[in-house]
Design a protein around this motif. Structure first.
Motif, PDB file in Angstrom:
ATOM      1  N   ALA A 182      41.493  38.141  35.606  1.00 29.31           N
ATOM      2  CA  ALA A 182      40.662  37.060  36.452  1.00 29.31           C
ATOM      3  C   ALA A 182      41.557  35.567  35.754  1.00 29.31           C
ATOM      4  CB  ALA A 182      39.398  37.052  36.077  1.00 29.31           C
ATOM      5  N   ARG A 183      41.982  35.297  34.602  1.00 30.82           N
ATOM      6  CA  ARG A 183      42.479  34.275  33.930  1.00 30.82           C
ATOM      7  C   ARG A 183      43.777  34.036  34.491  1.00 30.82           C
ATOM      8  NH1 ARG A 183      44.686  32.958  28.982  1.00 30.82           N
ATOM      9  NH2 ARG A 183      44.382  35.152  28.256  1.00 30.82           N
ATOM     10  N   LEU A 184      44.627  35.066  34.096  1.00 32.83           N
ATOM     11  CA  LEU A 184      46.054  34.943  34.379  1.00 32.83           C
ATOM     12  C   LEU A 184      46.663  35.480  35.710  1.00 32.83           C
ATOM     13  CD1 LEU A 184      47.099  36.808  31.037  1.00 32.83           C
ATOM     14  CD2 LEU A 184      46.825  34.249  31.412  1.00 32.83           C
ATOM     15  N   GLY A 185      45.940  36.290  36.505  1.00 28.71           N
ATOM     16  CA  GLY A 185      46.362  36.641  37.750  1.00 28.71           C
ATOM     17  C   GLY A 185      47.155  38.076  37.679  1.00 28.71           C
ATOM     18  N   GLY A 186      47.157  38.877  38.699  1.00 32.31           N
ATOM     19  CA  GLY A 186      47.766  40.138  38.632  1.00 32.31           C
ATOM     20  C   GLY A 186      49.423  39.973  38.408  1.00 32.31           C
ATOM     21  N   ALA A 187      50.124  39.037  38.742  1.00 30.46           N
ATOM     22  CA  ALA A 187      51.414  38.921  38.840  1.00 30.46           C
ATOM     23  C   ALA A 187      51.767  38.611  37.430  1.00 30.46           C
ATOM     24  CB  ALA A 187      52.074  37.787  39.542  1.00 30.46           C
ATOM     25  N   ALA A 188      51.044  37.829  36.633  1.00 31.89           N
ATOM     26  CA  ALA A 188      51.362  37.670  34.943  1.00 31.89           C
ATOM     27  C   ALA A 188      51.196  38.948  34.391  1.00 31.89           C
ATOM     28  CB  ALA A 188      50.473  36.337  34.725  1.00 31.89           C
ATOM     29  N   PRO A 197      53.604  54.704  33.203  1.00 32.93           N
ATOM     30  CA  PRO A 197      54.823  54.417  34.543  1.00 32.93           C
ATOM     31  C   PRO A 197      54.060  53.288  35.284  1.00 32.93           C
ATOM     32  CG  PRO A 197      53.288  56.302  34.731  1.00 32.93           C
ATOM     33  CD  PRO A 197      53.229  56.113  33.370  1.00 32.93           C
ATOM     34  N   PHE A 198      54.836  52.795  36.075  1.00 29.55           N
ATOM     35  CA  PHE A 198      54.526  51.676  36.870  1.00 29.55           C
ATOM     36  C   PHE A 198      53.500  51.991  38.174  1.00 29.55           C
ATOM     37  CE2 PHE A 198      54.840  49.274  40.668  1.00 29.55           C
ATOM     38  CZ  PHE A 198      54.859  47.830  40.240  1.00 29.55           C
ATOM     39  N   ILE A 199      52.376  51.249  38.175  1.00 28.88           N
ATOM     40  CA  ILE A 199      51.671  51.155  39.158  1.00 28.88           C
ATOM     41  C   ILE A 199      51.209  49.630  39.515  1.00 28.88           C
ATOM     42  CG2 ILE A 199      50.817  53.294  38.956  1.00 28.88           C
ATOM     43  CD1 ILE A 199      48.284  51.964  37.585  1.00 28.88           C
ATOM     44  N   ARG A 200      50.922  49.353  40.686  1.00 25.99           N
ATOM     45  CA  ARG A 200      50.474  47.729  40.895  1.00 25.99           C
ATOM     46  C   ARG A 200      48.992  47.735  40.430  1.00 25.99           C
ATOM     47  NH1 ARG A 200      52.681  44.160  43.448  1.00 25.99           N
ATOM     48  NH2 ARG A 200      54.282  45.640  44.319  1.00 25.99           N
ATOM     49  N   LEU A 201      48.899  46.619  39.489  1.00 26.45           N
ATOM     50  CA  LEU A 201      47.545  46.400  39.049  1.00 26.45           C
ATOM     51  C   LEU A 201      46.853  45.578  39.872  1.00 26.45           C
ATOM     52  CD1 LEU A 201      48.637  44.955  35.468  1.00 26.45           C
ATOM     53  CD2 LEU A 201      47.566  46.981  36.055  1.00 26.45           C
ATOM     54  N   GLU A 202      45.521  46.309  40.364  1.00 24.76           N
ATOM     55  CA  GLU A 202      44.761  45.827  41.547  1.00 24.76           C
ATOM     56  C   GLU A 202      43.323  46.042  41.077  1.00 24.76           C
ATOM     57  OE1 GLU A 202      47.445  46.236  45.727  1.00 24.76           O
ATOM     58  OE2 GLU A 202      46.227  47.687  44.810  1.00 24.76           O
ATOM     59  N   LEU A 203      42.550  45.240  41.330  1.00 28.99           N
ATOM     60  CA  LEU A 203      41.087  45.513  40.977  1.00 28.99           C
ATOM     61  C   LEU A 203      40.549  46.514  41.951  1.00 28.99           C
ATOM     62  CD1 LEU A 203      39.542  41.756  40.409  1.00 28.99           C
ATOM     63  CD2 LEU A 203      40.345  43.638  38.776  1.00 28.99           C
ATOM     64  N   PRO A 204      39.739  47.357  41.434  1.00 33.89           N
ATOM     65  CA  PRO A 204      39.120  48.280  42.417  1.00 33.89           C
ATOM     66  C   PRO A 204      38.145  47.771  43.349  1.00 33.89           C
ATOM     67  CG  PRO A 204      38.537  49.053  40.076  1.00 33.89           C
ATOM     68  CD  PRO A 204      39.275  47.630  40.045  1.00 33.89           C
ATOM     69  N   LYS A 205      38.196  48.493  44.700  1.00 32.89           N
ATOM     70  CA  LYS A 205      37.570  47.842  45.761  1.00 32.89           C
ATOM     71  C   LYS A 205      36.179  47.750  45.450  1.00 32.89           C
ATOM     72  CE  LYS A 205      36.769  48.591  50.653  1.00 32.89           C
ATOM     73  NZ  LYS A 205      37.323  49.663  51.886  1.00 32.89           N
ATOM     74  N   GLY A 206      35.553  46.605  45.746  1.00 43.65           N
ATOM     75  CA  GLY A 206      34.181  46.539  45.363  1.00 43.65           C
ATOM     76  C   GLY A 206      33.687  46.008  44.064  1.00 43.65           C
ATOM     77  N   LEU A 207      34.692  45.677  43.150  1.00 42.03           N
ATOM     78  CA  LEU A 207      34.519  45.091  42.039  1.00 42.03           C
ATOM     79  C   LEU A 207      34.345  43.692  41.973  1.00 42.03           C
ATOM     80  CD1 LEU A 207      34.014  45.374  38.819  1.00 42.03           C
ATOM     81  CD2 LEU A 207      36.453  45.251  38.574  1.00 42.03           C
ATOM     82  N   ASP A 208      33.438  42.982  41.498  1.00 38.64           N
ATOM     83  CA  ASP A 208      33.492  41.503  41.372  1.00 38.64           C
ATOM     84  C   ASP A 208      34.029  41.115  40.076  1.00 38.64           C
ATOM     85  OD1 ASP A 208      33.003  38.806  41.246  1.00 38.64           O
ATOM     86  OD2 ASP A 208      30.971  38.865  42.046  1.00 38.64           O
ATOM     87  N   ALA A 209      35.263  40.588  39.953  1.00 37.68           N
ATOM     88  CA  ALA A 209      35.488  40.284  38.473  1.00 37.68           C
ATOM     89  C   ALA A 209      34.892  39.538  37.701  1.00 37.68           C
ATOM     90  CB  ALA A 209      37.216  39.814  38.632  1.00 37.68           C
TER      91      ALA A 209
END
Length: 743
Positions: A182-188, A197-209
């Motif tokens: 939430a503070r740095l962002g997914g890209a950072a 192994p590599f996966i894209r960091l994404e918040l789960p659907k329905g989760l309010d950070a």
């Protein structure tokens, strides 16, 4: 090393007459037959019994003799009874301990470890209680100081789950990672703290950070933290087969890393009875040993780091706070009422709440949310290390593998060697199957969309047996084989310790115990090597202090020794570079490779090197003065041994330390201090068990003033080991005390 070999030869060759060893006879109610205990000159008890019950009764009795205060604290930590002696400040951790206790079928629980676990636990705790009764109300000094009495044990106490929480901390990472996201962002996050192994960091659907706050983990952190009275882990293991051993038989080395403390986290013991002949170390509050060897096999472990936990965000009914939403309907929370005794106050009544996913560790009444912990420790057999009761009796790889199938908590890289010449490794521990999410963030609990789909079976875990390379090594690094299809974890320790071990073991030479001692004590830093190589391309101002330091580094062997000025500068320099190049995060530190990569990418890298070096030198001068003669890494990098009671006269002197968190001799900790590392080390020679060696800092006894309270500190600090006598002849030769427990 010559001194060690001389001592070993003396122990094995010279057997003093039995009459030279003092004999103490003690009558103890609860035994069926006499038990003999030979305590060797390093404080290790070798217990000889005529049946299993007496064997573990005696283990409980002698452990209580050596570590009663530690045992009592661990029992209270595990069962939620600290408030009884510490008062209200311990209520939060007591609540968590009671929340995560085992609540299922006790028959399945006991049988999950080994068929005789209940029998063993009953005998072990009876032995502890027998020692407490033998005191006749007289308080040992720690209890006298703090004005409370040791409590009695029940067999179920050894199944406490809190220790498992400490070693399966994925839930804490989920909370911290969400805050960082939430503070740095997914890209950072992807850039500085990439999953592997590599996966894209994404918040789960329905989760309010915004609903994830640090307070969620507050009581959990308190429950697994150190105890503070008023006033007051990484690991390595490796094994080589006979092709790489001078004896032609396997050698196995292990140094599990946990907090370095007083008393030691580990307790060494030798257990001998019909069906039992095993020596090694375990946690004092548990029967048996967790790592060591028996007559046929040797075994050791490091943490794998399988993701064994998830946080579920549950929606509470605003009109009925005892209900939560699940798959379109309101369900009742399961509520259990607990009365927690509190020192000098009335007992506190606490509601222990559970959803379908597990215990509620935190509630946000304003937002009508509850946070439930789902973890493998709730399963039968989920108490840490108790499955070693089965491992310790395995006679071959087939039996070892069968025992590992029941090894659930914590997840361990279990390495193996046997007298037939085989070596092996299994990444053990319950591994949840998540079909549609990563497990890296908390998930909504109401939809039912994020449920575990069972667990991997053992054959789906990474396993090796007699590999062609002739060695196996693990160091909490990414152990996933190429093209491995299951998700065990996405975050691991940096590979530097493993790389150094593999570098040495791949040298083409044959190894002996002395070689493995040197490797366990090795402080050559792979990240420091990479930094030195980077500095070759740096062009600081001619004649400047930066140029002088550059030349100093280019002549350095990357050995982070305690007496090294260059190592001191390196550690301060890297700390300053990281602070400039990587955003601070709650969930993780950036790997040294990431820091170096960011430095290489930075257009102002030369200026950054100069600026950070100047700040590093200023920090050193502030701590150690202006004279470089006083600049040594060990002058700052130390380990302290405070007694948990806060009584300063029971503290042991601080010791200067080499290495850092990325060297094989791992000495990690905050503020340049060592707080974690290998308090226990073993090197096992399968060709001759009596040639095996070990060390356990600060000593085998936890009783202040006992000769074995701190007698191993100096040897540990200087890389010295002592023998592990196994045969009766070797044990007799090393014995300094003979105790006979009589019914």
């Amino acid at each position: 090393m010559r001194n060690f070999l001389g001592l070993l030869c003396a122990v094995l060759a010279v057997s003093p007459a039995p009459a030279a060893v003092p004999i103490t006879k003690i009558e103890v109610a609860g035994l069926r037959q006499p038990v003999e205990i030979l305590r060797d000159r390093w404080g290790v008890p070798h217990i000889y019994a005529q049946n299993t019950e007496d064997l573990f009764f005696a283990q409980g009795y002698i452990t209580a003799t050596d570590r009663l205060f530690q045992l009592d604290l661990w029992r209270r930590i595990g069962t939620g009874k600290l408030s009884e002696v510490l008062g209200p400040p311990a209520l939060a951790r007591d609540r968590i301990a009671r929340l995560v206790r085992y609540r299922g079928d006790w028959g399945r629980e006991w049988d999950s470890y080994s068929p005789d676990t209940k029998q063993i636990a009953t005998a072990f705790t009876a032995g502890i209680n027998a020692y407490i009764h033998s005191l006749h109300g007289k308080r040992p000094p720690e209890f006298d100081l703090l004005n409370f009495d040791p409590g009695l044990w029940v067999p179920e106490d050894v199944t406490a789950r809190v220790a498992g929480l400490l070693m399966t901390g994925n839930a804490l990472s989920e909370v911290a990672r969400t805050l960082d996201f939430a503070r740095l962002g997914g890209a950072a996050m992807q850039r500085f703290f990439p999953p592997e192994p590599f996966i894209r960091l994404e918040l789960p659907k329905g989760l309010d950070a915004s609903t994830i706050r640090a307070a969620i983990a507050r009581d959990y952190i308190e429950a697994i933290g150190p105890i503070h009275f008023p006033g007051e882990q990484g690991s390595n293991n490796w094994v080589v087969d006979g092709a790489l051993s001078r004896t032609g038989k396997p050698l196995l080395a292990n140094d599990p890393h946990r907090p370095v403390q007083v008393p030691s986290l580990r307790k060494t013991v030798h257990l001998v009875a019909p069906g039992w002949d095993v020596i090694g170390a375990g946690e004092p509050a548990l029967p048996g040993v967790a790592l060591g060897h028996n007559e046929n096999i040797a075994f050791g472990f490091t943490i794998v780091g399988i993701d064994q936990q998830d946080i579920y965000v549950e929606k509470l009914n605003p009109d009925r706070p005892d209900e939560y939403r699940y798959r379109g309907e309101w369900r009742k929370l399961t509520v259990e009422h607990a009365s927690i005794p509190v020192r000098n106050e009335a007992a506190r009544l606490v509601d222990l709440k559970y959803t379908i996913h597990g215990p509620v560790i935190y509630e946000d009444g304003a937002r009508h949310l509850a946070y439930a912990l789902k973890w493998v420790g709730e399963q039968p057999g989920g108490a840490g290390y108790l499955s070693a009761l089965s491992l310790a009796r395995a006679r071959n790889w087939h039996e070892f593998k069968s025992s590992v199938a029941a090894y659930k908590v914590p997840s361990e890289n279990l390495v193996y060697a046997d007298k037939a010449g085989n070596i092996g490794w299994i990444a053990a521990g319950l591994a949840p199957v998540r079909k549609n999410w990563s497990g890296l963030f908390p998930v909504p609990g109401d939809s039912g969309a994020y449920e575990w789909s069972g667990y991997l079976n053992l054959d789906q875990h990474p396993i090796e047996f007699n590999p062609a390379r002739h060695f196996i090594a693990t160091a909490n690094h990414d152990i996933l084989p190429p093209h491995y299809e299951h998700a065990l974890s996405y975050y691991w320790a940096p590979p530097s310790r493993y790389q150094r071990v593999a570098e040495v073991l791949s040298s083409g030479r044959k190894f002996d115990i002395e070689d493995f001692i040197r490797l366990q004590q090795d402080t050559v830093s792979i990240p420091a090597r990479h930094f030195i190589e980077f500095l070759r391309g740096w062009k600081p101002k001619p004649g400047s202090e930066s140029e002088r330091i550059q030349k100093q580094f280019l002549g350095w062997d990357a050995n982070v020794s305690a007496g090294s000025e260059t190592a001191l500068i390196y550690e301060f320099w890297m700390e300053r570079l990281e602070s400039k190049l990587v955003p601070a995060a709650a969930g993780a530190r950036a790997a040294p490779s990431v820091v170096l990569r960011e430095l290489a990418r930075n257009a102002k890298s030369s200026a950054l090197l100069s600026e950070s070096l100047e700040e590093a030198l200023a920090g050193i001068r502030e701590r150690l003065g202006n004279d470089p003669k006083d600049w040594q890494w060990g002058a700052i990098h130390k380990v302290y041994f405070p007694h948990p009671s806060g009584h300063q006269s029971w503290n042991l002197p601080a010791v200067s330390r080499p290495g850092d968190g990325y060297t094989v001799n791992a000495t990690s900790g905050a503020h340049f201090l060592q707080q974690n590392g290998a308090s226990y080390r073993q090197i096992i020679d399968v060709s001759n068990w009596d040639r095996s060696v070990m060390t356990n800092v600060p000593g085998e006894s936890g009783v202040p003033g006992n000769p074995h309270y701190g007698d191993l500190v100096d040897g540990w600090a200087n890389g010295h080991y002592h023998p592990i006598p196994f045969t009766r002849t070797a044990v007799e030769a090393a014995a300094e005390e003979r105790i006979v427990l009589e019914p």
